[in-house]
Design a protein around this motif. Structure first.
Motif, PDB file in Angstrom:
ATOM      1  N   ASP A  22       0.862  -1.188   0.000  1.00 43.30           N
ATOM      2  CA  ASP A  22       0.000   0.000   0.000  1.00 43.30           C
ATOM      3  C   ASP A  22       0.893   1.231   0.000  1.00 43.30           C
ATOM      4  O   ASP A  22       2.106   1.151   0.242  1.00 43.30           O
TER       5      ASP A  22
ATOM      6  N   SER B 139      -4.933  -7.216   8.845  1.00 37.14           N
ATOM      7  CA  SER B 139      -4.541  -5.939   9.449  1.00 37.14           C
ATOM      8  C   SER B 139      -5.696  -5.413  10.278  1.00 37.14           C
ATOM      9  O   SER B 139      -6.865  -5.629   9.938  1.00 37.14           O
ATOM     10  N   ASP B 140      -5.354  -4.709  11.343  1.00 37.22           N
ATOM     11  CA  ASP B 140      -6.419  -4.041  12.095  1.00 37.22           C
ATOM     12  C   ASP B 140      -7.093  -2.966  11.257  1.00 37.22           C
ATOM     13  O   ASP B 140      -8.203  -2.528  11.570  1.00 37.22           O
ATOM     14  N   ALA B 141      -6.447  -2.543  10.155  1.00 30.93           N
ATOM     15  CA  ALA B 141      -7.103  -1.613   9.228  1.00 30.93           C
ATOM     16  C   ALA B 141      -8.368  -2.240   8.656  1.00 30.93           C
ATOM     17  O   ALA B 141      -9.325  -1.532   8.323  1.00 30.93           O
TER      18      ALA B 141
ATOM     19  N   GLY C 149     -10.690   0.231  10.226  1.00 27.93           N
ATOM     20  CA  GLY C 149     -10.457   1.272   9.232  1.00 27.93           C
ATOM     21  C   GLY C 149      -9.201   2.055   9.541  1.00 27.93           C
ATOM     22  O   GLY C 149      -8.739   2.112  10.683  1.00 27.93           O
ATOM     23  N   SER C 150      -8.635   2.667   8.503  1.00 24.26           N
ATOM     24  CA  SER C 150      -7.416   3.452   8.674  1.00 24.26           C
ATOM     25  C   SER C 150      -7.410   4.582   7.652  1.00 24.26           C
ATOM     26  O   SER C 150      -7.468   4.340   6.445  1.00 24.26           O
ATOM     27  N   SER C 151      -7.325   5.809   8.119  1.00 19.72           N
ATOM     28  CA  SER C 151      -7.280   6.962   7.220  1.00 19.72           C
ATOM     29  C   SER C 151      -6.050   6.886   6.330  1.00 19.72           C
ATOM     30  O   SER C 151      -4.962   6.537   6.786  1.00 19.72           O
TER      31      SER C 151
ATOM     32  N   GLU D  21      -5.667   4.760   4.067  1.00 18.60           N
ATOM     33  CA  GLU D  21      -5.529   3.365   3.615  1.00 18.60           C
ATOM     34  C   GLU D  21      -6.906   2.792   3.322  1.00 18.60           C
ATOM     35  O   GLU D  21      -7.211   1.663   3.687  1.00 18.60           O
TER      36      GLU D  21
ATOM     37  N   TYR E  83      -6.956  -0.326   0.900  1.00 19.76           N
ATOM     38  CA  TYR E  83      -6.245  -1.373   1.632  1.00 19.76           C
ATOM     39  C   TYR E  83      -7.101  -1.909   2.773  1.00 19.76           C
ATOM     40  O   TYR E  83      -7.207  -3.125   2.967  1.00 19.76           O
ATOM     41  N   SER E  84      -7.722  -1.009   3.530  1.00 25.18           N
ATOM     42  CA  SER E  84      -8.596  -1.432   4.629  1.00 25.18           C
ATOM     43  C   SER E  84      -9.725  -2.309   4.101  1.00 25.18           C
ATOM     44  O   SER E  84     -10.078  -3.327   4.709  1.00 25.18           O
TER      45      SER E  84
ATOM     46  N   LYS F 128      -8.386  -5.791   3.332  1.00 26.24           N
ATOM     47  CA  LYS F 128      -8.130  -6.585   4.531  1.00 26.24           C
ATOM     48  C   LYS F 128      -9.442  -7.015   5.188  1.00 26.24           C
ATOM     49  O   LYS F 128      -9.546  -8.145   5.699  1.00 26.24           O
TER      50      LYS F 128
ATOM     51  N   CYS G 108      -4.020 -10.071  12.784  1.00 26.00           N
ATOM     52  CA  CYS G 108      -4.086  -8.659  12.402  1.00 26.00           C
ATOM     53  C   CYS G 108      -3.037  -7.842  13.145  1.00 26.00           C
ATOM     54  O   CYS G 108      -3.230  -7.490  14.316  1.00 26.00           O
TER      55      CYS G 108
END
Length: 256
Positions: free
Chosen positions: A94, A143-145, A149-151, A153, A156-157, A160, A185
């Motif tokens: 990513d 991933s914990d994303a 969720g992950s800003s 990403e 990618y989130s 995952k 994760c």
């Protein structure tokens, strides 16, 4: 861990970072490890290091976005090491970018590597596990994303999160074949990929410091934080665990 000695594990993205740490640990547990990666030179170095430590490993160049490359790599490693007991879907990619600044070519690359790649590897390996009738393990490095969720990403989130759902659904389909699938994760981890992600200099340091402040244990992860859980999930000690998602993030994310 019980039941790992002399069994075969395939690890994608195993030439560096988390994948390399996993490959080393599985080899230390007595497994024969197939090191799959796009970087042939780094793969050879990983194998050399594992062998120098007394382990067994073979390398194969593999592009997980190409099903032909995947099937050839699996066949080649299994011809040298034997049938796969554990597949570790670790490879990923990513780059940080606000979703509204991204375009379809970027989406396709992220989806191909982070979602379709693990699907192709799983299809190529699990078919053999089912046909042989001896069971097997698939561990996804998600991933914990994908859980919270992950800003920066967003795509990618989504990949995952889809991987987590895929693993649960397939775990139901192949449970009676004793093929178990689970997800690990990681939270933010200090790897070359992380350095490329956050950047260097003052701005990169600010991002890292913000990550550390959010982790109850007071640090971000390192590659060696994850292989123990992967080895456990591949072992006989985890023979009654399937369809589960486990966060290893220093307490950054806590799920009931």
């Amino acid at each position: 861990m019980r039941g790992l000695k002399d069994k075969v594990a395939l690890v994608t993205g195993a030439a560096s970072g988390i994948g390399l740490a996993i490959a080393r640990r599985l080899a230390a547990e007595g497994m024969a490890v197939g090191v799959l990666d796009l970087n042939a030179e780094a793969s050879a170095a990983a194998v050399e290091g594992i062998r120098a430590a007394g382990g067994t490993a073979e390398a194969e160049t593999c592009d997980i976005t190409d099903f032909g490359s995947v099937t050839r790599a699996v066949e080649s490693i299994e011809a040298r090491l034997g049938p796969t007991w554990a597949l570790v879907n670790n490879a990923g990619w990513d780059t940080p970018m606000a979703f509204l600044e991204t375009r379809p070519d970027f989406w396709r690359k992220v989806v191909d590597i982070n979602y379709l790649g693990p699907l192709q590897m799983t299809h190529a390996v699990v078919g053999g596990m089912v046909r042989r009738g001896g069971g097997g393990r698939v561990i996804f490095i998600a991933s914990d994303a994908g859980r919270v969720g992950s800003s920066g990403e967003v795509v990618y989130s989504g990949c995952k999160g889809a991987t987590i759902a895929f693993s649960k659904a397939l775990a139901r389909e192949v449970a009676r074949n004793n093929v178990l699938l689970n997800c690990v994760c990681p939270g933010p981890t200090d790897t070359p990929a992380m350095t490329a992600f956050v950047g260097t200099g003052e701005q990169g340091e600010k991002i890292r410091n913000a990550m550390v402040r959010g982790v109850p244990l007071g640090r971000i992860g390192v590659p060696e934080d994850y292989p123990g859980m992967v080895a456990f999930l591949a072992s006989d000690d985890a023979a009654f665990i399937t369809g589960q998602t486990l966060s290893i993030s220093g307490g950054l994310t806590m799920h009931g």
